[in-house]
Design an enzyme around this catalytic site. Structure first.
Site, mmCIF file in Angstrom:
data_model
loop_
_atom_site.group_PDB
_atom_site.id
_atom_site.type_symbol
_atom_site.label_atom_id
_atom_site.label_comp_id
_atom_site.label_asym_id
_atom_site.label_seq_id
_atom_site.Cartn_x
_atom_site.Cartn_y
_atom_site.Cartn_z
ATOM 1 C CE1 TYR A 108 109.041 30.867 -33.804
ATOM 2 C CE2 TYR A 108 111.435 30.954 -33.901
ATOM 3 C CZ TYR A 108 110.218 31.579 -33.707
ATOM 4 O OH TYR A 108 110.197 32.922 -33.419
ATOM 5 C CD GLU A 196 107.116 33.845 -34.771
ATOM 6 O OE1 GLU A 196 107.722 33.747 -33.699
ATOM 7 O OE2 GLU A 196 105.904 34.123 -34.837
#
Ligand code: GDP
Ligand code: MN
Length: 389
Positions: A108, A196
Site C-alpha cells: 500500500y 493512492e
C-alpha cells in the site's frame, strides 16, 4: 474532485510511474478489441468513483478475449455497491482493460494531507491489497508514515526509509525511492488531496508496478487547472449535486426526509444536529452561502424538492448579509413554480425579518414562520414525523 483510475494512471505515467498497459472502453466491443490487442490475458476493471471494486465483482481476471467480452457485457450498466459507494451504488459506464500481471508482492502506498499537522504525508505498508482500513485499526504498527515539510519538500532519505520498511532491497528499493519522489512531484503539480496506489506490486518478473491508482484533486485549487472540469464523469455524480455545483451551492444528499436550506456551513451543521436531537432526519446538507440572490435561493429550494425522499422543508436563515425578504421571495417563487404542497417551516431572523414574514404570510404556501430555532425544529419534525436513521 474525483477522477477515474484510468485517468489517474495516465497522469502517473506522465510522471514516470510504471503502470500496466491498458485501454479504456465504452462498449463491450471495445473491451473485446482491447483484450485482443493486449494479448488476451487481461484484467477487466469497472471504472467508478469508488474503491472496493475487487470484492464487489468489479475487477475480473480473464484468460482470453471471449471471457473479456463476457465480463464486459455483465459489467456495463451494472450498479456496483461497494463499502465506499453507499447503499445506492454507482453505475458502470466505462471499463479499463489492462494486461494481466503476475503479482509476487502487494504493498500500500499513498500521499495525502494530514489535517493535524497540515502537511502532506506519505503512507506505506507491506500489507497492501484490499484491506488497508482494517489494517490501520488492527495493526497500526504495520503502517509507516513520513510527514513532509512543505518548505524542504520530500527528501530521498525519507522515501528510502519507506522503501526499506516495505522490505525492498537493492534495485527495487531505489526504483521505489524514485517512484515515491515522482508521486510527490505529481501531488504538488496537480494539487492532489489524495494519491493512492493500492496495490503497488512487485511483479513476477521483479518490477514495481502501480496496479491500482486513485487521485482526488483539492477542490480549492481547481481554478489553477482549467483542464480538470472536462475530466469529470457526470454519470458518477448525483444529478442534484451537479446542479448545486452550477449554482455554487454546497449540497450533500443525506438519508433523511427533512429538506434543509441554511445559510453558512456552521449553522447548517448545527441545524442538522438540532433536527437529529429532536428525532428528525435531515435529507441534505445545503449551505446557500452568505450573499445569495433570490435566484440562488430559488434554485436551492428546487434542488431540495428534487429529492423524492423529502417530505417537508426546514429553512433556517440568519439575515446578516442576506436579507430575509430576499429569502422569502426566493422560497415563494420556487415553491410556486414547482407546485409545492409539502409543509415548510421557515425560521428566520435578522435584516428585514418583518418584511420576510409578511411576504410568507401573504403567500398561498403551506408555510409556518417562527423566530425561534427550537420551535422551528419541533414544528417540522412534528409535521414530517420522527425517523430513525
Ligand atoms: P479496488 O478493489 O477497487 O481497490 O480495485 P483494484 O484495482 O485494487 O483491484 C483489486 C484486486 O484485484 C487487486 O488488489 C489485485 O489483487 C487484483 N488485481 C488487479 N489487477 C490484477 C492483475 O493484473 N493481476 C492479478 N493477478 N491480480 C490483479
Ligand atoms: Mn485497490
Amino acid at each position: 474532485m474525483n477522477i477515474h483510475e484510468y485517468q489517474a494512471k495516465d497522469i502517473l505515467r506522465s510522471y514516470g510511474v510504471p503502470v500496466p498497459r491498458g485501454r479504456v472502453a465504452l462498449t463491450a466491443d471495445q473491451v473485446e478489441r482491447a483484450a485482443r490487442e493486449l494479448g488476451g490475458k487481461c484484467v477487466v476493471k469497472a471504472q467508478i468513483y469508488a474503491g472496493g471494486r475487487g470484492k464487489a465483482g468489479g475487477v475480473r481476471l480473464t484468460s482470453n478475449q471471449e471471457e473479456a467480452l463476457h465480463a464486459a457485457k455483465d459489467l456495463f450498466g451494472k450498479t456496483l455497491v461497494t463499502p465506499q459507494t453507499g447503499p445506492d451504488g454507482l453505475i458502470v459506464r466505462r471499463i479499463l482493460v489492462e494486461e494481466a500481471v503476475e503479482i509476487a508482492r502487494e504493498f500500500y502506498l499513498s500521499i495525502t494531507l494530514d489535517r493535524q499537522s497540515s502537511r502532506y504525508c506519505v503512507i506505506a505498508s507491506a500489507e497492501g491489497g484490499m484491506e488497508i482500513e482494517a489494517l490501520a485499526e488492527q495493526s497500526p504498527e504495520k503502517i509507516f508514515i513520513e510527514t513532509i515539510d512543505p518548505y524542504i519538500g520530500l527528501r530521498p532519505y525519507q522515501a528510502r526509509k519507506l522503501a526499506l520498511s516495505l522490505g525492498l532491497k537493492g534495485r527495487l528499493c531505489e526504483e521505489c525511492v524514485s517512484l515515491i519522489m515522482n508521486l510527490y512531484r505529481c501531488c504538488l503539480d496537480k494539487d492532489c488531496s489524495l494519491l493512492e496506489i493500492n496495490p503497488l506490486v512487485v511483479t513476477g518478473a521483479d518490477w514495481l508496478l502501480a496496479m491500482d491508482a486513485k487521485i482526488n484533486f483539492d477542490d480549492n485549487a481547481l481554478f489553477r487547472h482549467a483542464e480538470y472540469p472536462e475530466l469529470t464523469d457526470y454519470s458518477q455524480i448525483d444529478p442534484l449535486e451537479i446542479t448545486a455545483g452550477e449554482f455554487d451551492l454546497s449540497y450533500i444528499k443525506l438519508k433523511g426526509n427533512i429538506g434543509c436550506m441554511v445559510n453558512g456551513a456552521g449553522l447548517a451543521m448545527a441545524t442538522l444536529d438540532m433536527l437529529a436531537e429532536y428525532g428528525g432526519a435531515p435529507a441534505n446538507f445545503l449551505d446557500v452561502g452568505g450573499g445569495a440572490t433570490k435566484e440562488r435561493v430559488a434554485e436551492a429550494f428546487k434542488i431540495i424538492l428534487g429529492d423524492p425522499e423529502v417530505k417537508g422543508v426546514f429553512v433556517n436563515i440568519f439575515g446578516g448579509i442576506m436579507r430575509c425578504d430576499v429569502i422569502a421571495e426566493g422560497v415563494i417563487s420556487a415553491a410556486s413554480e414547482v407546485d409545492c404542497t409539502l409543509p415548510i417551516v421557515v425560521r428566520m431572523d435578522g435584516t428585514l425579518v418583518e418584511e420576510g414574514k409578511r411576504l410568507l404570510d401573504e403567500s398561498p404556501l403551506n408555510v409556518k414562520f417562527t423566530h425561534d430555532l427550537v420551535e422551528g425544529v419541533e414544528s417540522i419534525v412534528g409535521m414530517v414525523g420522527l425517523m430513525q436513521l
